[in-house]
Design an enzyme around this catalytic site. Structure first.
Site, short mmCIF file in Angstrom:
data_model
loop_
_atom_site.label_atom_id
_atom_site.label_comp_id
_atom_site.label_asym_id
_atom_site.label_seq_id
_atom_site.Cartn_x
_atom_site.Cartn_y
_atom_site.Cartn_z
N GLU A 1 27.57 -21.64 -12.36
CA GLU A 1 26.09 -20.76 -12.12
C GLU A 1 25.07 -21.96 -12.94
O GLU A 1 25.62 -22.54 -13.67
CB GLU A 1 26.34 -19.70 -13.00
CG GLU A 1 27.59 -18.51 -12.53
CD GLU A 1 27.76 -17.67 -13.53
OE1 GLU A 1 26.94 -17.30 -14.43
OE2 GLU A 1 28.68 -17.03 -13.46
N SER B 1 28.40 -18.17 -27.73
CA SER B 1 27.55 -19.37 -27.12
C SER B 1 28.55 -20.17 -26.37
O SER B 1 29.75 -19.88 -26.13
CB SER B 1 26.64 -19.85 -27.90
OG SER B 1 27.45 -20.98 -28.51
N LEU B 2 28.13 -21.13 -25.69
CA LEU B 2 29.09 -22.08 -25.00
C LEU B 2 29.16 -23.35 -25.42
O LEU B 2 28.39 -23.76 -26.06
CB LEU B 2 28.39 -22.38 -23.53
CG LEU B 2 28.23 -20.90 -22.65
CD1 LEU B 2 27.19 -21.33 -21.39
CD2 LEU B 2 29.94 -20.68 -22.06
N GLU C 1 19.58 -13.83 -19.01
CA GLU C 1 18.80 -14.67 -19.55
C GLU C 1 17.22 -14.28 -19.06
O GLU C 1 17.00 -14.28 -17.80
CB GLU C 1 19.07 -16.12 -19.02
CG GLU C 1 18.49 -17.19 -19.84
CD GLU C 1 19.48 -17.50 -21.01
OE1 GLU C 1 20.33 -16.82 -21.26
OE2 GLU C 1 19.16 -18.36 -21.91
N CYS D 1 -13.84 -32.86 -35.34
CA CYS D 1 -15.19 -33.63 -35.58
C CYS D 1 -16.34 -32.43 -35.85
O CYS D 1 -16.14 -31.70 -35.29
CB CYS D 1 -15.68 -34.31 -34.26
SG CYS D 1 -17.26 -34.75 -34.05
N ALA E 1 0.83 -1.23 0.07
CA ALA E 1 -0.11 -0.11 -0.08
C ALA E 1 0.93 1.24 0.00
O ALA E 1 0.52 2.22 -0.63
CB ALA E 1 -0.93 0.03 1.28
N LYS F 1 22.69 -22.97 -15.42
CA LYS F 1 22.36 -22.29 -16.85
C LYS F 1 20.81 -22.05 -17.00
O LYS F 1 20.23 -23.13 -17.16
CB LYS F 1 23.09 -23.40 -17.83
CG LYS F 1 23.02 -22.91 -19.28
CD LYS F 1 23.64 -23.90 -20.19
CE LYS F 1 23.92 -23.40 -21.52
NZ LYS F 1 22.53 -23.22 -22.30
N LYS G 1 26.15 -29.89 -19.22
CA LYS G 1 24.57 -30.07 -19.26
C LYS G 1 24.05 -31.10 -18.35
O LYS G 1 24.58 -32.20 -18.02
CB LYS G 1 24.27 -30.36 -20.71
CG LYS G 1 24.71 -29.10 -21.92
CD LYS G 1 23.92 -28.08 -21.65
CE LYS G 1 22.53 -28.25 -22.34
NZ LYS G 1 22.45 -28.08 -23.68
#
Ligand code: IVH
Length: 670
Positions: free
Chosen positions: A115, A83-84, A177, A429, A35, A117, A317
């Site tokens: 970190e 990129s990685l 990201e 249908c 508020a 991903k 990954k």
């Protein structure tokens, strides 16, 4: 209040609001109530309203409201967004570490950051003297798209950096990201499904789709979030390592992932990876691995980059949310709009902690493209908790006994003809009273955001339809105690409760009623837009496609679907029956029936007008919910310029405000 006094208060308010945003969105630790926050915000709005020339683009009031774009401009990244490289095994990660030791000719263990991903959309934010001036997508890494207006709608992105603990760099370019939180993602898809719109395959697509809207007002409705994880350019301040950078970002009010860690040596990095893998399922966002980065910027520079990825970082990954299982059968499922979806029935498998035994095959084209057959072993994926899907067939496990599948030509529920319109992937249908469609439409009608009929669950609907007690949702309002109390698992008491719940739903706000009708493409949001714009069901019923399309947010497909719905005799009969059954619509107050096409817009007239006087023109705007102002500011939506227009026209050009002619204004009135 003088202009100077206002300026002073405005600056103080903005500073306070920026700080409280930071406490709320970045630290998740607010120090004032909602508020109180609202009060500060409203006061700022008030002052800016009085002194429009004091509005700046980084004011907290300016997050939403930019006009839709024709197309995105391109942006060159000062430093390419790389990129990685991926690693999938511990061995590959150790090899990465060993390679760096060889390359840098150092024996002592390296400091790394580890970190999460984040599985989202990469963006770059540029701060000039602490002000957010440019936001862009990664694009091809060299050139991206300017999505500043969209990014400004994310409350987690500070429009102004904080200088509480660290001085602000003169220029700062950071990377991060943007992601769609999982909970909100599930809701979004549920809504889209109910509105008969295609669902997003995963949260990343939903984030990308939301960011690539030409109209920032749509982005503003999506609860996107962001984590900042990297440095592009910094001037006027020195940072020596990734960890220092993350800490500085946090101090400047940028949102940094709290699970990031600094470790020493590759063993600790691998341990941290495992911890993140364990936490994965509990997070409110998708992560698809851990990013391991050499901490020291000096060492990063010495290690250097390849064409597309740095040598000093690697993405370790996680195993995908995928499993292999066998398709036992393929069945056709009929939805509310009659859409027939092939569904694979599989040997149950656990994927990421959830048991899966059915997966959508989407449509016949997908089955053909992936060549999916009954009996096949397949890779199944659960992406962001959406309906699992079949990724591909493990062809090496074919035995030759697998059977091809074709969607039936007739509806598996009612036997009516199934048609697939040219250009559409979906088969439907054709029978509007097909029990499957009827059941689905009743379920939708009774659902929470619609008529909200408590206790009318799926099983009960099945019984009511199968026993022939109801043929459409309108019949609900004619059910009697005698009919209900004899149903399975239904006593006199619960029958009574259900009748009460049905009775309660008789009084319904217009937007919920519209949504409940189950018009294709009309989800909760569009229903609200329609209700607010037209104010009554009659007006919506009689609206033409053109009138509908004149409303911002309503495109040709939606307009067509609405007109079509209200032109069908069967639907009109259902409506009539609903009213006979006692349904009463509450129309939005207080401006019921008002033409609000200019709501939220500000017009400035300048130069000579031919068709009306200045006063008349301004009245026309106000009657339609808009505002007419005498001076041009960033808040101006349109400047209507006639012959002899002077300084106001120049100001509009300077601020990039659209300038239209009297004729174009007339067109807008039609
Ligand atoms: S660092 C040169 N850190 O993953 C370093 N990237 O495949 C490049 N991503 O495009 C990125 N979380 O959008 C980094 N903590 C994180 C990340 C992260 C997600 C994305 C990023 C990048 C992609 C690389």
């Amino acid at each position: 209040m003088t202009r100077e006094e206002a300026q002073k208060e405005i600056e103080k308010l903005r500073k306070d609001i920026h700080y409280h945003n930071y406490r709320y969105y970045v630290l998740d630790d607010p120090v004032i109530s909602d508020a109180e926050y609202d009060r500060l915000f409203r006061r700022l709005q008030e002052l800016e309203e009085q002194f429009p020339d004091l509005i700046t683009p980084d004011s907290p009031t300016q997050r939403v409201g930019a006009e839709p774009l024709e197309a995105f401009e391109t942006v060159q990244h000062t430093v390419p967004m790389l990129s990685l490289d991926n690693a999938f095994t511990e061995e590959e990660v150790r090899e990465f570490d060993a390679r760096l030791h060889r390359l840098l000719q150092m024996d002592a263990p390296f400091e790394y950051t580890v970190e999460p991903k984040i599985d989202g959309v990469a963006v770059e934010l540029v701060y000039q003297d602490g002000r957010f001036v440019l936001g862009s997508t990664r694009g091809d890494g060299v050139t991206g798209e300017n999505i500043t207006a969209n990014l400004k709608t994310l409350p987690q992105i500070p429009l102004q950096l904080l200088d509480e603990t660290l001085p602000i760099p003169s220029r700062l370019e950071v990377r991060g990201e943007v992601y769609y939180p999982l909970d909100a993602f599930r809701k979004l898809n549920e809504e889209r499904e109910r509105a008969g719109e295609p669902v997003f395959a995963n949260p990343r697509n939903a984030a990308a789709g939301s960011l690539r809207q030409l109209d920032p007002r749509i982005t503003a409705q999506r609860p996107l979030e962001i984590f900042i994880h990297g440095l592009g350019v910094i001037e006027g301040y020195t940072l020596n390592s990734q960890w220092e950078a993350l800490e500085a970002f946090r101090a400047w009010g940028l949102r940094v992932n709290p699970l990031s860690r600094k470790v020493v040596g590759i063993d600790e990095a691998i341990d941290r990876y495992k911890e993140l893998l364990d936490r994965r399922e509990q997070l409110e966002y998708e992560i698809d691995g851990a990013v391991i980065k050499l901490n020291s910027f000096e060492l990063q520079n010495r290690a250097g980059v390849r064409t597309r990825s740095p040598r000093w970082a690697i993405a370790y990954k996680f195993p995908a949310h995928q499993e292999v299982t066998q398709i036992i059968d393929i069945v056709a499922q009929v939805g509310r709009t009659g859409a027939i979806t092939p569904v694979a029935v599989m040997k149950p498998v656990r994927i990421g902690g959830v048991e899966v035994s059915r997966a959508t095959l989407h449509n016949q084209d997908e089955i053909d493209r992936k060549d999916i057959r009954i009996g096949d072993w397949v890779v199944v994926q659960r992406a962001g908790d959406v309906i699992p899907e079949v990724v591909k067939v493990v062809t090496s496990r074919r035995t030759g006994k697998e059977k091809k599948y074709k969607l039936p030509d007739t509806c598996p529920v009612c036997g009516a003809r199934v048609v697939r319109l040219p250009g559409e992937a979906v088969a439907r249908c054709e029978n509007v009273s097909c029990p499957a469609q009827v059941k689905e439409s009743i379920r939708h009608f009774a659902s929470k955001g619609a008529m909200d009929i408590d206790g009318l669950g799926e099983k009960l609907i099945d019984q009511l339809v199968e026993k022939g007690l109801i043929k459409s949702y309108a019949d609900l309002y004619f059910l009697t105690l005698d009919q209900l109390k004899n149903l399975e698992r239904m006593g006199e008491k619960s029958a009574q409760n259900l009748l009460e719940a049905i009775d309660k739903s008789r009084n319904v706000p217009l937007d919920r009623f519209l949504y409940a009708l189950g018009i294709r493409h009309v989800g909760e949001h569009i229903a609200r837009v329609l209700a607010n714009h037209f104010g009554s069901l009659d007006k919506i019923k009689n609206a033409s496609e053109e009138e509908l399309m004149a409303i911002h947010e309503i495109g040709p497909q939606v307009a067509k679907s609405i007109v079509q719905f209200f032109s069908e005799k069967r639907n009109l009969e259902t409506l009539k029956k609903l009213f006979e059954g006692g349904v009463r619509i509450q129309e939005p107050q207080p401006e019921a029936g008002a033409d609000n096409r200019f709501a939220g817009m500000t017009f400035v007239f300048t130069g000579a007008l031919e068709r009306f006087t200045r006063d008349e023109a301004e009245r026309l705007v106000e009657e339609r919910g808009g505002r007419a102002a005498s001076s041009v500011s960033r808040k101006t939506t349109y400047v209507v310029a006639g012959p002899g227009a002077g300084s106001k026209l120049a100001k509009a050009r300077e601020l990039g405000i659209p300038v239209i002619s009297e004729k174009e204004f007339l067109e807008m009135l039609k």
